[in-house]
Scaffold this motif. Structure first.
Motif, PDB file in Angstrom:
ATOM      1  N   LEU A   5       0.839  -1.196   0.000  1.00  0.00           N
ATOM      2  CA  LEU A   5       0.000   0.000   0.000  1.00  0.00           C
ATOM      3  C   LEU A   5       0.872   1.244   0.000  1.00  0.00           C
ATOM      4  O   LEU A   5       1.914   1.289   0.653  1.00  0.00           O
ATOM      5  N   THR A   6       0.399   2.246  -0.687  1.00  0.00           N
ATOM      6  CA  THR A   6       1.069   3.533  -0.592  1.00  0.00           C
ATOM      7  C   THR A   6       0.607   4.236   0.667  1.00  0.00           C
ATOM      8  O   THR A   6      -0.368   3.841   1.309  1.00  0.00           O
ATOM      9  N   ILE A   7       1.304   5.286   1.037  1.00  0.00           N
ATOM     10  CA  ILE A   7       0.928   6.052   2.221  1.00  0.00           C
ATOM     11  C   ILE A   7      -0.485   6.605   2.086  1.00  0.00           C
ATOM     12  O   ILE A   7      -1.292   6.568   3.037  1.00  0.00           O
ATOM     13  N   ILE A   8      -0.822   7.095   0.908  1.00  0.00           N
ATOM     14  CA  ILE A   8      -2.156   7.685   0.699  1.00  0.00           C
ATOM     15  C   ILE A   8      -3.234   6.618   0.849  1.00  0.00           C
ATOM     16  O   ILE A   8      -4.270   6.828   1.497  1.00  0.00           O
ATOM     17  N   LEU A  10      -3.017   3.897   2.563  1.00  0.00           N
ATOM     18  CA  LEU A  10      -3.056   3.530   3.973  1.00  0.00           C
ATOM     19  C   LEU A  10      -3.849   4.544   4.790  1.00  0.00           C
ATOM     20  O   LEU A  10      -4.653   4.184   5.656  1.00  0.00           O
ATOM     21  N   ILE A  11      -3.626   5.830   4.475  1.00  0.00           N
ATOM     22  CA  ILE A  11      -4.372   6.886   5.178  1.00  0.00           C
ATOM     23  C   ILE A  11      -5.864   6.754   4.911  1.00  0.00           C
ATOM     24  O   ILE A  11      -6.697   6.825   5.834  1.00  0.00           O
ATOM     25  N   PHE A  12      -6.229   6.548   3.629  1.00  0.00           N
ATOM     26  CA  PHE A  12      -7.648   6.387   3.290  1.00  0.00           C
ATOM     27  C   PHE A  12      -8.251   5.168   4.002  1.00  0.00           C
ATOM     28  O   PHE A  12      -9.391   5.210   4.476  1.00  0.00           O
ATOM     29  N   THR A  13      -7.501   4.112   4.075  1.00  0.00           N
ATOM     30  CA  THR A  13      -7.983   2.897   4.751  1.00  0.00           C
ATOM     31  C   THR A  13      -8.246   3.163   6.229  1.00  0.00           C
ATOM     32  O   THR A  13      -9.275   2.766   6.789  1.00  0.00           O
ATOM     33  N   VAL A  14      -7.312   3.857   6.874  1.00  0.00           N
ATOM     34  CA  VAL A  14      -7.461   4.186   8.299  1.00  0.00           C
ATOM     35  C   VAL A  14      -8.673   5.085   8.513  1.00  0.00           C
ATOM     36  O   VAL A  14      -9.463   4.905   9.452  1.00  0.00           O
ATOM     37  N   VAL A  15      -8.839   6.073   7.621  1.00  0.00           N
ATOM     38  CA  VAL A  15      -9.976   6.995   7.751  1.00  0.00           C
ATOM     39  C   VAL A  15     -11.306   6.247   7.608  1.00  0.00           C
ATOM     40  O   VAL A  15     -12.242   6.438   8.390  1.00  0.00           O
ATOM     41  N   ILE A  16     -11.374   5.396   6.599  1.00  0.00           N
ATOM     42  CA  ILE A  16     -12.614   4.637   6.364  1.00  0.00           C
ATOM     43  C   ILE A  16     -12.930   3.741   7.550  1.00  0.00           C
ATOM     44  O   ILE A  16     -14.063   3.673   8.036  1.00  0.00           O
ATOM     45  N   LEU A  17     -11.907   3.039   8.053  1.00  0.00           N
ATOM     46  CA  LEU A  17     -12.132   2.169   9.219  1.00  0.00           C
ATOM     47  C   LEU A  17     -12.556   2.974  10.436  1.00  0.00           C
ATOM     48  O   LEU A  17     -13.407   2.548  11.234  1.00  0.00           O
ATOM     49  N   SER A  18     -11.991   4.148  10.610  1.00  0.00           N
ATOM     50  CA  SER A  18     -12.363   5.009  11.744  1.00  0.00           C
ATOM     51  C   SER A  18     -13.828   5.415  11.668  1.00  0.00           C
ATOM     52  O   SER A  18     -14.558   5.396  12.664  1.00  0.00           O
ATOM     53  N   VAL A  19     -14.244   5.818  10.462  1.00  0.00           N
ATOM     54  CA  VAL A  19     -15.656   6.216  10.269  1.00  0.00           C
ATOM     55  C   VAL A  19     -16.585   5.037  10.543  1.00  0.00           C
ATOM     56  O   VAL A  19     -17.607   5.172  11.223  1.00  0.00           O
TER      57      VAL A  19
END
Length: 214
Positions: A5-8, A10-19
């Motif tokens: 995964l790229t950093i971006i 990974l960030i999107f994945t973390v955001v989606i999981l958080s929501v």
């Protein structure tokens, strides 16, 4: 070939999981409240259905065998009581709604030798519980009460205005009965009232017109 995964991403994945994990408890909470509200509405509906069942029963046990206005006090104490001498009272007419046979009113509650729940006061003291998911713990309870009530705040009904006190129970027999159905549930180990409904029935006998009951 892409293997990580790229950093971006990974960030999107973390955001989606958080929501997702933020919304899930709220969705569960709303669903739980909706289920509880639905259960409360069902309890109120069952309360009203139970009252509808009760009020179509005979007013008194002795009305299951007789169409007459029943004798409460002999001699009569007021205009609502049947006059046992004449066999009539106000509202009665020859051939129907009389008390010529001097049939006395019964007591509140069912007798052991009578059919169950064939008159309205047989339901006095009855409690019905519901269960949840097959468990024994009750979710809500229907409690039924029946009693005679005080007919008049006075003694002879001779005044021009009537001042009924239907909300006051009394042990003495009268021409008016009150039936009350209460639905409640346990909240933190204590009974919480959801709703209450009341019905007042009068000792008026049945009308027989051309041999048809009204």
């Amino acid at each position: 070939m892409k293997k990580a995964l790229t950093i971006i991403e990974l960030i999107f994945t973390v955001v989606i999981l958080s929501v997702v994990f933020t919304l899930i408890p709220k969705i569960i909470g709303i669903s739980t409240k909706t289920l509880k509200k639905t259960a409360d509405n069902e309890a109120v509906f069952n309360m009203m259905a139970k009252m509808s069942d009760i009020i179509f029963k005979e007013w008194d046990e002795n009305n299951t065998d007789s169409d007459e206005i029943l004798v409460v006090n002999n001699p009569a104490k007021n205009l609502l009581d049947c006059n046992s001498t004449s066999g009539y009272r106000i509202g009665g007419f020859r051939g129907s709604r009389n008390c010529q046979d001097d049939i006395n009113i019964s007591h509140i509650g069912a007798d052991a030798n009578e059919p169950p729940y064939d008159d309205i006061d047989d339901y006095n003291g009855l409690e019905e519980n519901t269960t949840t998911s097959g468990k024994r713990n009750k979710y809500y309870t229907l409690d039924m009460f029946a009693s005679y009530v005080k007919e008049w705040n006075g003694s002879d009904y001779s005044g021009d205005s009537l001042n009924y006190r239907f909300d006051k129970n009394q042990e003495d027999k009268s021409n008016i009965k009150r039936v009350k159905v209460v639905v409640s549930k346990k909240v933190n180990g204590k009974e919480k009232n959801i709703s209450t409904i009341k019905y007042y029935g009068a000792n008026i006998g049945h009308s027989i017109i051309e041999s048809e009951e009204w």
